[in-house]
Write a protein that holds these residues in place. Structure first.
Motif, PDB file in Angstrom:
ATOM      1  N   LYS A 142      26.738  -3.087   5.074  1.00  0.00           N
ATOM      2  CA  LYS A 142      26.991  -2.136   4.475  1.00  0.00           C
ATOM      3  C   LYS A 142      27.836  -1.508   3.334  1.00  0.00           C
ATOM      4  CE  LYS A 142      27.413   1.493   7.011  1.00  0.00           C
ATOM      5  NZ  LYS A 142      27.328   2.623   8.336  1.00  0.00           N
ATOM      6  N   LEU A 143      29.128  -2.073   4.126  1.00  0.00           N
ATOM      7  CA  LEU A 143      30.377  -2.311   2.921  1.00  0.00           C
ATOM      8  C   LEU A 143      30.106  -3.232   1.478  1.00  0.00           C
ATOM      9  CD1 LEU A 143      34.162  -2.283   4.982  1.00  0.00           C
ATOM     10  CD2 LEU A 143      32.104  -0.159   3.790  1.00  0.00           C
ATOM     11  N   VAL A 144      29.740  -3.922   1.808  1.00  0.00           N
ATOM     12  CA  VAL A 144      28.836  -5.115   0.409  1.00  0.00           C
ATOM     13  C   VAL A 144      27.776  -3.829  -0.091  1.00  0.00           C
ATOM     14  CG1 VAL A 144      27.270  -6.487  -0.490  1.00  0.00           C
ATOM     15  CG2 VAL A 144      29.591  -7.009   1.502  1.00  0.00           C
ATOM     16  N   HIS A 145      27.102  -3.724   0.035  1.00  0.00           N
ATOM     17  CA  HIS A 145      25.955  -2.215  -0.108  1.00  0.00           C
ATOM     18  C   HIS A 145      27.032  -1.585  -0.728  1.00  0.00           C
ATOM     19  CE1 HIS A 145      22.983   0.743  -0.884  1.00  0.00           C
ATOM     20  NE2 HIS A 145      22.281   0.052  -1.274  1.00  0.00           N
ATOM     21  N   ALA A 146      28.211  -0.533  -0.736  1.00  0.00           N
ATOM     22  CA  ALA A 146      28.442   0.313  -0.480  1.00  0.00           C
ATOM     23  C   ALA A 146      29.426   0.160  -1.737  1.00  0.00           C
ATOM     24  CB  ALA A 146      29.603   1.369  -0.214  1.00  0.00           C
ATOM     25  N   TRP A 147      29.496  -1.525  -1.972  1.00  0.00           N
ATOM     26  CA  TRP A 147      30.638  -1.655  -3.797  1.00  0.00           C
ATOM     27  C   TRP A 147      29.848  -2.149  -4.633  1.00  0.00           C
ATOM     28  CZ3 TRP A 147      29.732  -7.182  -3.992  1.00  0.00           C
ATOM     29  CH2 TRP A 147      30.151  -7.688  -5.743  1.00  0.00           C
ATOM     30  N   VAL A 148      28.194  -2.262  -4.587  1.00  0.00           N
ATOM     31  CA  VAL A 148      27.554  -2.847  -5.303  1.00  0.00           C
ATOM     32  C   VAL A 148      27.930  -1.420  -6.105  1.00  0.00           C
ATOM     33  CG1 VAL A 148      25.791  -2.912  -6.123  1.00  0.00           C
ATOM     34  CG2 VAL A 148      26.434  -5.104  -3.942  1.00  0.00           C
ATOM     35  N   PHE A 149      27.669  -0.274  -5.495  1.00  0.00           N
ATOM     36  CA  PHE A 149      27.047   1.016  -6.444  1.00  0.00           C
ATOM     37  C   PHE A 149      28.658   0.948  -6.872  1.00  0.00           C
ATOM     38  CE2 PHE A 149      26.858   5.610  -6.455  1.00  0.00           C
ATOM     39  CZ  PHE A 149      26.018   5.662  -7.393  1.00  0.00           C
ATOM     40  N   ASP A 150      29.366   1.563  -6.094  1.00  0.00           N
ATOM     41  CA  ASP A 150      31.006   1.544  -6.515  1.00  0.00           C
ATOM     42  C   ASP A 150      31.508   1.200  -7.757  1.00  0.00           C
ATOM     43  OD1 ASP A 150      30.933   3.646  -3.984  1.00  0.00           O
ATOM     44  OD2 ASP A 150      32.376   2.315  -2.719  1.00  0.00           O
ATOM     45  N   ARG A 151      31.261  -0.270  -8.007  1.00  0.00           N
ATOM     46  CA  ARG A 151      32.086  -0.657  -8.713  1.00  0.00           C
ATOM     47  C   ARG A 151      31.796  -0.683 -10.170  1.00  0.00           C
ATOM     48  NH1 ARG A 151      29.319  -5.280 -11.096  1.00  0.00           N
ATOM     49  NH2 ARG A 151      31.084  -6.770 -11.182  1.00  0.00           N
ATOM     50  N   LEU A 152      29.957   0.311 -10.110  1.00  0.00           N
ATOM     51  CA  LEU A 152      30.194   0.897 -11.266  1.00  0.00           C
ATOM     52  C   LEU A 152      30.664   1.577 -11.996  1.00  0.00           C
ATOM     53  CD1 LEU A 152      26.154   0.568 -10.605  1.00  0.00           C
ATOM     54  CD2 LEU A 152      27.254  -1.105 -11.938  1.00  0.00           C
ATOM     55  N   HIS A 153      31.316   2.732 -11.237  1.00  0.00           N
ATOM     56  CA  HIS A 153      32.394   3.690 -11.554  1.00  0.00           C
ATOM     57  C   HIS A 153      33.933   2.471 -11.822  1.00  0.00           C
ATOM     58  CE1 HIS A 153      29.184   6.416 -10.409  1.00  0.00           C
ATOM     59  NE2 HIS A 153      28.973   5.948  -9.164  1.00  0.00           N
ATOM     60  N   ILE A 154      34.095   1.072 -11.680  1.00  0.00           N
ATOM     61  CA  ILE A 154      35.585   1.274 -11.805  1.00  0.00           C
ATOM     62  C   ILE A 154      35.992   1.555 -13.531  1.00  0.00           C
ATOM     63  CG2 ILE A 154      37.030  -0.894 -11.699  1.00  0.00           C
ATOM     64  CD1 ILE A 154      34.997  -2.015 -10.190  1.00  0.00           C
ATOM     65  N   GLU A 155      35.412   1.620 -13.812  1.00  0.00           N
ATOM     66  CA  GLU A 155      35.924   2.096 -15.520  1.00  0.00           C
ATOM     67  C   GLU A 155      35.080   2.631 -16.108  1.00  0.00           C
ATOM     68  OE1 GLU A 155      36.355  -2.154 -17.683  1.00  0.00           O
ATOM     69  OE2 GLU A 155      37.762  -2.412 -15.878  1.00  0.00           O
ATOM     70  N   ASP A 156      35.398   3.620 -17.275  1.00  0.00           N
ATOM     71  CA  ASP A 156      34.808   4.450 -18.294  1.00  0.00           C
ATOM     72  C   ASP A 156      33.383   3.891 -18.839  1.00  0.00           C
ATOM     73  OD1 ASP A 156      35.978   6.595 -16.648  1.00  0.00           O
ATOM     74  OD2 ASP A 156      37.581   7.025 -18.700  1.00  0.00           O
ATOM     75  N   GLN A 157      34.072   2.867 -19.065  1.00  0.00           N
ATOM     76  CA  GLN A 157      32.710   2.266 -20.041  1.00  0.00           C
ATOM     77  C   GLN A 157      32.001   1.493 -18.874  1.00  0.00           C
ATOM     78  OE1 GLN A 157      36.583   1.359 -19.779  1.00  0.00           O
ATOM     79  NE2 GLN A 157      36.893  -0.738 -20.056  1.00  0.00           N
ATOM     80  N   ARG A 158      31.822   1.724 -18.202  1.00  0.00           N
ATOM     81  CA  ARG A 158      30.784   1.131 -17.610  1.00  0.00           C
ATOM     82  C   ARG A 158      29.756   2.337 -17.158  1.00  0.00           C
ATOM     83  NH1 ARG A 158      33.735  -3.422 -13.432  1.00  0.00           N
ATOM     84  NH2 ARG A 158      34.599  -4.557 -14.348  1.00  0.00           N
ATOM     85  N   ARG A 159      29.836   3.475 -17.461  1.00  0.00           N
ATOM     86  CA  ARG A 159      29.492   4.009 -16.956  1.00  0.00           C
ATOM     87  C   ARG A 159      27.480   3.683 -17.641  1.00  0.00           C
ATOM     88  NH1 ARG A 159      32.446   9.634 -18.127  1.00  0.00           N
ATOM     89  NH2 ARG A 159      33.912   9.724 -16.171  1.00  0.00           N
ATOM     90  N   TYR A 160      27.821   3.330 -18.752  1.00  0.00           N
ATOM     91  CA  TYR A 160      26.929   2.909 -19.208  1.00  0.00           C
ATOM     92  C   TYR A 160      25.321   2.097 -19.004  1.00  0.00           C
ATOM     93  CZ  TYR A 160      27.602  -1.724 -21.284  1.00  0.00           C
ATOM     94  OH  TYR A 160      28.233  -2.721 -21.216  1.00  0.00           O
ATOM     95  N   VAL A 161      26.841   1.162 -17.839  1.00  0.00           N
ATOM     96  CA  VAL A 161      25.567   0.316 -17.117  1.00  0.00           C
ATOM     97  C   VAL A 161      25.078   0.994 -15.999  1.00  0.00           C
ATOM     98  CG1 VAL A 161      26.396  -1.734 -15.515  1.00  0.00           C
ATOM     99  CG2 VAL A 161      27.698  -1.483 -17.738  1.00  0.00           C
ATOM    100  N   LEU A 162      25.445   1.993 -15.291  1.00  0.00           N
ATOM    101  CA  LEU A 162      25.470   2.676 -13.661  1.00  0.00           C
ATOM    102  C   LEU A 162      23.423   2.991 -14.673  1.00  0.00           C
ATOM    103  CD1 LEU A 162      25.612   4.021 -10.975  1.00  0.00           C
ATOM    104  CD2 LEU A 162      27.131   5.691 -12.649  1.00  0.00           C
ATOM    105  N   ARG A 163      24.024   3.503 -15.454  1.00  0.00           N
ATOM    106  CA  ARG A 163      22.962   4.753 -15.779  1.00  0.00           C
ATOM    107  C   ARG A 163      21.879   3.499 -16.479  1.00  0.00           C
ATOM    108  NH1 ARG A 163      23.432   6.552 -21.084  1.00  0.00           N
ATOM    109  NH2 ARG A 163      21.405   7.843 -20.838  1.00  0.00           N
ATOM    110  N   SER A 164      21.778   2.306 -17.041  1.00  0.00           N
ATOM    111  CA  SER A 164      20.797   1.151 -17.347  1.00  0.00           C
ATOM    112  C   SER A 164      19.958   0.662 -15.857  1.00  0.00           C
ATOM    113  CB  SER A 164      21.561   0.350 -17.890  1.00  0.00           C
ATOM    114  OG  SER A 164      22.409  -0.075 -17.146  1.00  0.00           O
TER     115      SER A 164
END
Length: 589
Positions: free
Chosen positions: A405-427
């Motif tokens: 469950k922590l790995v699962h949370a990290w997989v999602f959280d890592r998309l928020h690490i930097e503002d420039q990664r927002r496009y990755v989250l949206r993709s």
């Protein structure tokens, strides 16, 4: 160093390399032979952390692999035991505890830091100098040192233990960068029956090193995790606090490093000792920041944060199979349990799917991961296989996979690490929605298949609703979430359906206004969900508003208006207002 004639060892080697045979020193009777070393070697001072909690089942399994009847398979080489697990599970501490308890059973024992080629070579040079009483690292070539150490243990009676800790770079891939870090670990392992080898690793290749059963280190037992948290927080938890600790370690997925860091965090933050529930609330809102805390070496003997160690694993997965790393990111948008292969297999292209595809709702989910190529079962299985080999997924007897469950949370959280990664989250938002839309279409009206999707639908909703969606994304999300809400309502999952239908209603209201047909329809769905929950007054008030708007906009005779009358009649009947319900039924007929 000089021999008995006063000649330096370095000059002897430079003058006549034949003086070194297989790495061993030939003194030509002019100096002392290699000494019979007994004891233990490590580059760093080794001790189990003060907060270490014994894990008896793992310790016993490790001992069993090393002490069972040897050579029953006619293998005359060293016995290699692989201790494998996800970063942060406590592999090194487990082996270190074994090392400290059992090293006296060996003539000599050696702890090799195997995280990088440089550290292995450094330790072998130091072991060589120790065994042969040679000083000065520059005097001996690394190949001679490795061969010398191997030959030393082969030629002597006794039992030797070699621990290769953190051997994570033993996979050869196509990446030039990774090849520079690649370690051929077998080259350093002495091949003799008198040697026991323990190797800790996250590597997928490790199991191929030995026929001996792999010791797999995963989550701690609940009682072990609770004891670890209490040791690190230095709290003697009883009553209410004990119950809260149980909740905390459960939230942390019983992962050793996360439990250790959390306990230490509480110890260093006095206000949290007064109310452990405050820490639990704080963790849930600041999970990413807390898991990114760097361990204190003297306390934890661990150099990376929880997140850093998984980022390293993610990079290794990407180097081996880029599709698998993208697939892993997609998994962050569904539930961490019961991840079954059929969920990802494409559906037959029926008319309803094609219609949604045309208006954008049916975005093909595999475009992002497989470049538009429709994946078959074998392609999906390959991604699962790579992720499983790195410990990021575990196979379950129920014919599905699960993720910590922590790995699962990290997989999602890592998309928020930097503002420039927002496009990755949206993709990944639209592909995840498309994936669930496909799955719902495949499930049809089969109750078991539909119920199996509920946890994935809810996890997807939680993830997507947190994303920074643009207007077009919101429109598509609304369409697809309507499908999810319909499934949940039809299955009687009113509480889950409420959250999704509330989201759909308020997003539609903001985009379309209160009198738009989609807004009114979403209001009607929300009213029905409230009724299913037993919130009849709220449901009746909302159904009345829907009816009034449909009468005003569509007229009394429109089918949607008549449907609204029937819905209101049902709600009134459930309230016990039978006369009003009957009158509404007559008006609708």
């Amino acid at each position: 160093m000089e021999d008995s004639s006063g000649r330096s060892y370095k000059n002897l080697v430079a003058r006549d390399h034949a003086l070194i045979v297989a790495g061993d020193i030939i003194y030509n009777n002019q100096g002392p032979p290699p000494r019979d070393y007994k004891g233990s070697y490590s580059y760093s001072f080794l001790r189990v952390v003060a907060t270490f909690v014994q894990r008896p089942s793992l310790h016993d399994n490790l001992q069993k692999q090393l002490t069972r009847e040897r050579f029953q398979d006619n293998n005359q080489g060293s016995r290699v035991v692989v201790v494998c697990g996800l970063g942060g599970t406590g592999k090194s501490q487990l082996v270190l505890s074994y090392f400290q308890q059992h090293r006296w059973e060996y003539t000599a024992s050696f702890w090799i830091e195997a995280g990088r080629k440089e550290t292995i070579e450094r330790d072998f040079l130091r072991v060589y100098h120790l065994l042969f009483d040679v000083t000065g690292q520059g005097d001996v070539k690394i190949e001679d040192a490795v061969l010398g150490v191997k030959k030393w243990v082969v030629e002597r009676e006794g039992r030797w233990l070699f621990v290769f800790d953190g051997a994570d770079s033993i996979d050869r891939t196509k990446s030039d960068k990774n090849l520079n870090n690649y370690v051929n670990i077998e080259h350093f392992i002495p091949d003799t029956p008198s040697v026991d080898v323990i190797l800790t690793t996250r590597s997928p290749s490790a199991e191929g090193l030995t026929p001996v059963e792999v010791v797999k280190v995963g989550e701690m037992e609940a009682v072990e995790a609770t004891a670890l948290f209490q040791k690190c927080s230095k709290m003697d938890c009883k009553g209410h606090d004990k119950a809260t600790v149980n909740k905390i370690v459960g939230e942390l997925g019983f992962l050793a490093l996360a439990v250790s860091l959390s306990g230490t965090y509480v110890y260093n933050t006095p206000r949290l000792k007064l109310d452990l529930q405050e820490y639990l609330d704080e963790y849930r809102t600041r999970r990413k920041e807390i898991l990114a805390e760097m361990p204190t070496w003297l306390v934890h003997q661990y150099g990376d944060s929880v997140l850093t160690t998984w980022e390293t694993t993610f990079e290794a997965v990407t180097q081996q199979c880029d599709q698998a790393s993208k697939f892993l990111t997609l998994l962050g948008f569904i539930n961490f349990d019961d991840i079954f292969i059929d969920l990802f297999l494409p559906i037959s292209q029926d008319n309803s799917y094609e219609q949604n595809k045309e208006d954008g709702a049916g975005v093909v989910w595999y475009n992002r991961i497989f470049g538009g190529a429709e994946p078959d079962m074998y392609t999906i299985e390959k991604c699962f296989r790579v992720l499983q080999s790195y410990g990021l997924l575990q196979w379950k007897p129920e014919n599905s996979y699960a993720m910590h469950k922590l790995v699962h949370a990290w997989v999602f959280d890592r998309l928020h690490i930097e503002d420039q990664r927002r496009y990755v989250l949206r993709s990944y938002v639209l592909p995840s929605l498309s994936l669930l839309f496909n799955a719902i279409s495949k499930a049809g009206h089969t109750p078991k298949a539909r119920q199996r999707l509920v946890p994935h639908i809810m996890a997807n909703f939680e993830a997507v609703s947190k994303a920074d969606l643009q207007d077009l994304d919101i429109e598509i999300a609304i369409r697809l979430f309507k499908t999810s809400g319909d499934l949940l309502s039809n299955e009687g999952r009113w509480i889950e359906a409420y959250g999704i239908r509330k989201f759909v209603y308020f997003k539609t209201l903001a985009m379309r206004g209160g009198d738009h047909r989609q807004t009114i329809s979403a209001m009607g769905d929300l009213a029905n969900t409230l009724g299913g929950q037993g919130k009849l007054e709220e449901a009746a008030a909302m159904n009345k508003e829907v009816l009034e708007k449909r009468k005003r906009i569509l007229g009394k005779e429109h089918l949607n208006t008549i449907s609204a009358m029937n819905n209101l009649a049902v709600t009134l009947g459930n309230q016990g207002k039978l006369e009003e319900a009957a009158a509404m039924k007559r008006e609708a007929s």
